[in-house]
Design an enzyme around this catalytic site. Structure first.
Site, PDB file in Angstrom:
ATOM      1  N   THR A 196      19.668  11.336   0.231  1.00 40.77           N
ATOM      2  CA  THR A 196      19.908  11.179  -1.210  1.00 40.77           C
ATOM      3  C   THR A 196      18.744  11.688  -2.046  1.00 40.77           C
ATOM      4  O   THR A 196      17.607  11.726  -1.584  1.00 40.77           O
ATOM      5  CB  THR A 196      20.201   9.700  -1.564  1.00 40.77           C
ATOM      6  OG1 THR A 196      20.502   9.611  -2.955  1.00 40.77           O
ATOM      7  CG2 THR A 196      19.024   8.796  -1.262  1.00 40.77           C
ATOM      8  N   ARG A 197      19.077  12.111  -3.287  1.00 39.81           N
ATOM      9  CA  ARG A 197      18.053  12.504  -4.256  1.00 39.81           C
ATOM     10  C   ARG A 197      18.256  11.737  -5.557  1.00 39.81           C
ATOM     11  O   ARG A 197      17.692  12.076  -6.584  1.00 39.81           O
ATOM     12  CB  ARG A 197      18.075  14.016  -4.508  1.00 39.81           C
ATOM     13  CG  ARG A 197      19.448  14.648  -4.598  1.00 39.81           C
ATOM     14  CD  ARG A 197      19.398  16.063  -5.118  1.00 39.81           C
ATOM     15  NE  ARG A 197      19.565  16.035  -6.549  1.00 39.81           N
ATOM     16  CZ  ARG A 197      20.723  16.174  -7.178  1.00 39.81           C
ATOM     17  NH1 ARG A 197      21.830  16.388  -6.499  1.00 39.81           N
ATOM     18  NH2 ARG A 197      20.793  16.117  -8.487  1.00 39.81           N
ATOM     19  N   HIS A 201      22.965   3.128  -6.583  1.00 40.00           N
ATOM     20  CA  HIS A 201      23.691   2.121  -7.360  1.00 40.00           C
ATOM     21  C   HIS A 201      24.631   1.380  -6.412  1.00 40.00           C
ATOM     22  O   HIS A 201      24.660   1.645  -5.218  1.00 40.00           O
ATOM     23  CB  HIS A 201      24.444   2.796  -8.505  1.00 40.00           C
ATOM     24  CG  HIS A 201      23.526   3.535  -9.434  1.00 40.00           C
ATOM     25  ND1 HIS A 201      22.526   2.890 -10.140  1.00 40.00           N
ATOM     26  CD2 HIS A 201      23.417   4.853  -9.730  1.00 40.00           C
ATOM     27  CE1 HIS A 201      21.856   3.793 -10.848  1.00 40.00           C
ATOM     28  NE2 HIS A 201      22.371   4.989 -10.616  1.00 40.00           N
ATOM     29  N   ARG A 290      31.050  14.434  -0.897  1.00 38.81           N
ATOM     30  CA  ARG A 290      31.684  15.466  -1.694  1.00 38.81           C
ATOM     31  C   ARG A 290      30.567  16.245  -2.376  1.00 38.81           C
ATOM     32  O   ARG A 290      29.627  15.652  -2.894  1.00 38.81           O
ATOM     33  CB  ARG A 290      32.553  14.759  -2.736  1.00 38.81           C
ATOM     34  CG  ARG A 290      33.484  15.658  -3.475  1.00 38.81           C
ATOM     35  CD  ARG A 290      34.252  14.856  -4.521  1.00 38.81           C
ATOM     36  NE  ARG A 290      35.039  15.772  -5.321  1.00 38.81           N
ATOM     37  CZ  ARG A 290      34.554  16.501  -6.310  1.00 38.81           C
ATOM     38  NH1 ARG A 290      33.289  16.383  -6.649  1.00 38.81           N
ATOM     39  NH2 ARG A 290      35.322  17.334  -6.967  1.00 38.81           N
ATOM     40  N   HIS A 292      28.033  17.960  -1.263  1.00 42.88           N
ATOM     41  CA  HIS A 292      26.718  17.638  -0.703  1.00 42.88           C
ATOM     42  C   HIS A 292      25.688  18.698  -1.125  1.00 42.88           C
ATOM     43  O   HIS A 292      25.916  19.889  -0.975  1.00 42.88           O
ATOM     44  CB  HIS A 292      26.821  17.569   0.825  1.00 42.88           C
ATOM     45  CG  HIS A 292      25.578  17.077   1.503  1.00 42.88           C
ATOM     46  ND1 HIS A 292      25.431  15.784   1.931  1.00 42.88           N
ATOM     47  CD2 HIS A 292      24.420  17.693   1.804  1.00 42.88           C
ATOM     48  CE1 HIS A 292      24.244  15.634   2.487  1.00 42.88           C
ATOM     49  NE2 HIS A 292      23.602  16.791   2.409  1.00 42.88           N
ATOM     50  N   ARG A 435      -6.109  26.943 -34.997  1.00 40.07           N
ATOM     51  CA  ARG A 435      -6.932  28.157 -34.884  1.00 40.07           C
ATOM     52  C   ARG A 435      -8.417  27.822 -35.039  1.00 40.07           C
ATOM     53  O   ARG A 435      -9.268  28.579 -34.593  1.00 40.07           O
ATOM     54  CB  ARG A 435      -6.466  29.197 -35.890  1.00 40.07           C
ATOM     55  CG  ARG A 435      -5.183  29.877 -35.377  1.00 40.07           C
ATOM     56  CD  ARG A 435      -4.938  31.204 -35.979  1.00 40.07           C
ATOM     57  NE  ARG A 435      -3.831  31.880 -35.313  1.00 40.07           N
ATOM     58  CZ  ARG A 435      -3.983  32.826 -34.381  1.00 40.07           C
ATOM     59  NH1 ARG A 435      -5.183  33.203 -34.008  1.00 40.07           N
ATOM     60  NH2 ARG A 435      -2.934  33.387 -33.835  1.00 40.07           N
TER      61      ARG A 435
END
Ligand code: PPS
Length: 570
Positions: A196-197, A201, A290, A292, A435
């Site tokens: 996983t990334r 949940h 799904r 992936h 500046r």
């Protein structure tokens, strides 16, 4: 079957003994050295610790060709992703096959020696098309390939001297052999890996729990903490979230371990790669979902890969890899039952509730409720700490316009109004001020103007990151440079571009500093609007015209814009 009874014997690593490493380190002081990029450090770590077994180094040209064309190295080994060492032309010029080079991390520590056998110029468009499915810059890895990676590849065996050093979550990082040893000790013969990334949940917790039950296996939560998709939740936050979810699983069944992988978002090929990596880490099963490792939409607004292509390709190669696929059940919450169900098993007539990733980000941004059925309160708390509502985040207002257009005056008025409201520190980076303090040595050539604007952008991005408000008011005549600044800042907060669109005629008529007159007389060279270009923005968040409108009103328009974007509360 053999697959199910996992072999947990140690796998080969590329490290030499401690004594040899000390010797090599001294000798390597005389070698040409290459400073590894962040992605290369990730690749090297997994090469050295056996995560990419059976690779013994960075791919040779023959291995690379085979991998690009048909996912196999020259000797026929399945490996779907090129693991190559890209360097720039200048460095490559001095390197010939037969030579050793020292590979160093960002701090200059020698991690390994590469014995160069191959040096070649890759066909990047072909690599993009074959490995990632399209030579389309909307794909993050294709963009990296063309715009970040060097133009020359070096290949050859790697001699490992030491692991890259990590200062964060040390106790949660494991090499393949450390995980294998842990599974051996615990007697875990079947382990299902969850790649996983994203934060976990409730739906993910349910699906991983079910996958483990189904496979009658233990569970390894194996999140990627190396490099993921640009825009993802940072790994520090995610790991705190994972730790919070860990005790929602039955005790002694689940392990969390962090994987320092640099993802490529290569969909089907990446899924196969993930399988090889998990096999090397001692897992017998892997969950494949799904879409992936999907990279999102291509430049035509369509998905890069069919959502089930990854499962198909994985299934085709599962036996060869020696890992079994557990396909992802899309879990949904059923209101009447107050429970999660696989989407295809929802009782008829019942109400399904779902919150998409986009909706979740919106709720975080606006500080709205995130219900307990969707996520664990501990996870939501962590996410809120990292992504406070927009009204509490830093942001940048970037005025652009001709000299004398009224940028500074409006910017000043805006600053005062924001300070009156309070809550966040405000810094004004006015053209003249910058500046004087940041860019005193610079003139007005295109090159110098670009350096000037990028300095302003850098300071503004730091202010934004730290939760303050930066107001910038340079001319900033070039579109590309303004876009670069926008990208720098949007990594941390909102970027509000305000075009002060006072016409050149009006600016010259006012000529408050007398500069236009001097410019007309040729006494000031490269003067914006007279003898130098101004590329007007086409997609600014706000356009204000100062003709016949007072400053207070212009500043008020900006305030209204900030309110409508949720950046300040009325
Ligand atoms: S830039 O292009 O964004 O880097 O310029 P900036 O830093 O905003 O500086 C613009 C102010 O410098 C004065 N000045 C000139 N402007 C444009 N072209 C030339 N050649 C030039 N020489 C001096 C001018 O007063 C600008 O101030 P503002 O506040 O914009 O009137």
């Amino acid at each position: 079957t053999d697959v199910m009874q996992n072999n947990l014997a140690p796998i080969p690593e590329l490290y030499v003994s401690y004594e040899s490493a000390q010797k090599l380190k001294v000798e390597a002081g005389n070698l040409p050295s290459w400073d590894l990029t962040a992605r290369q450090v990730c690749d090297l770590e997994l090469l050295m610790n056996g995560g990419f077994y059976p690779l013994k180094g960075f791919m040779t040209e023959a291995d690379y060709d085979g991998v690009v064309e048909n996912m196999r190295t020259a000797d026929g080994t399945l490996f779907p992703i090129p693991v190559t060492l890209d360097v720039n032309e200048k460095f490559a010029e001095g390197i010939e096959p037969g030579q050793d080079i020292a590979l160093r991390d960002a701090e200059g520590v020698i991690l390994a020696i590469l014995s160069v056998t191959d040096k070649w110029v890759p066909n990047k468009s072909n690599e993009a098309a074959k490995v990632f499915g399209a030579d389309d810059l909307a794909h993050p890895a294709v963009n990296y390939l063309h715009n970040t990676a060097g133009g020359v590849y070096l290949g050859g065996p790697v001699t490992g001297i030491q692991q890259p050093v990590h200062y964060d979550f040390k106790g949660r990082r494991d090499t393949p052999n450390e995980l294998r040893a842990f599974f051996r000790k615990m007697g875990w013969r079947k382990v299902v890996a969850f790649q996983t990334r994203n934060p976990l949940h409730r739906a993910h917790q349910e699906l991983t729990f079910r996958a483990a039950k189904e496979a009658q296996a233990n569970l390894l939560i194996h999140p990627v903490v190396g490099m993921t998709k640009p825009g993802d939740v940072d790994h520090f936050t995610r790991v705190r979230c994972y730790e919070a979810v860990l005790d929602k699983y039955p005790a002694q069944t689940t392990q969390l371990s962090l994987l320092n992988l640099a993802m490529r978002m290569a969909g089907p090929r990446e899924a196969v790669w993930h399988g090889i990596i998990r096999k090397n880490h001692g897992c017998s099963h892997m969950i494949v979902g799904r879409d992936h490792a999907g990279p999102g939409k291509n430049s035509a607004g369509q998905d890069f890969y069919d959502p089930y292509a990854a499962q198909e390709l994985f299934a085709k190669h599962a036996e060869e890899i020696g890992i079994e696929m557990v396909d992802f059940k899309h879990m949904v919450y059923v209101q009447e039952k107050a429970q999660y169900f696989p989407a295809n098993e929802v009782p008829e007539g019942d109400t399904v509730l779902d919150i998409s990733g986009t909706e979740l980000r919106r709720r975080l941004r606006e500080g709205l409720d995130i219900p307990e059925w969707f996520s664990f309160p501990e996870v939501v708390t962590e996410l809120r700490r990292t992504s406070p509502p927009r009204s509490k985040q830093g942001f940048t207002v970037f005025f652009t316009g001709l000299s004398g257009s009224g940028k500074s005056t409006i910017a000043n008025a805006l600053m005062v109004k924001l300070m009156e409201m309070g809550g966040r520190p405000v810094t004004l980076l006015d053209g003249d001020v910058v500046r004087k303090h940041l860019s005193s040595e610079l003139g007005f050539s295109k090159e110098h103007r670009d350096i000037n604007i990028k300095r302003i952008g850098y300071v503004a991005s730091e202010i934004t990151k730290n939760g303050g408000i930066a107001i910038c008011a340079p001319i900033a005549p070039y579109t590309a440079t303004r876009r670069a600044v926008r990208e720098m800042i949007e990594a941390y907060g909102a970027f509000v571009e305000v075009h002060v669109a006072t016409s050149i005629e009006e600016c010259e008529r006012r000529d408050r500093k007398g500069l236009y007159k001097l410019a007309r007389e040729g006494k000031i060279k490269e003067f914006t609007g007279i003898s130098d270009p101004y590329e007007a923005p086409t997609a600014a968040e706000l356009v204000v015209d100062t003709q016949d409108v007072d400053v207070d009103h212009c500043a008020h328009q900006v305030i209204l814009k900030l309110e409508s974007m949720g950046l300040i509360r009325a």
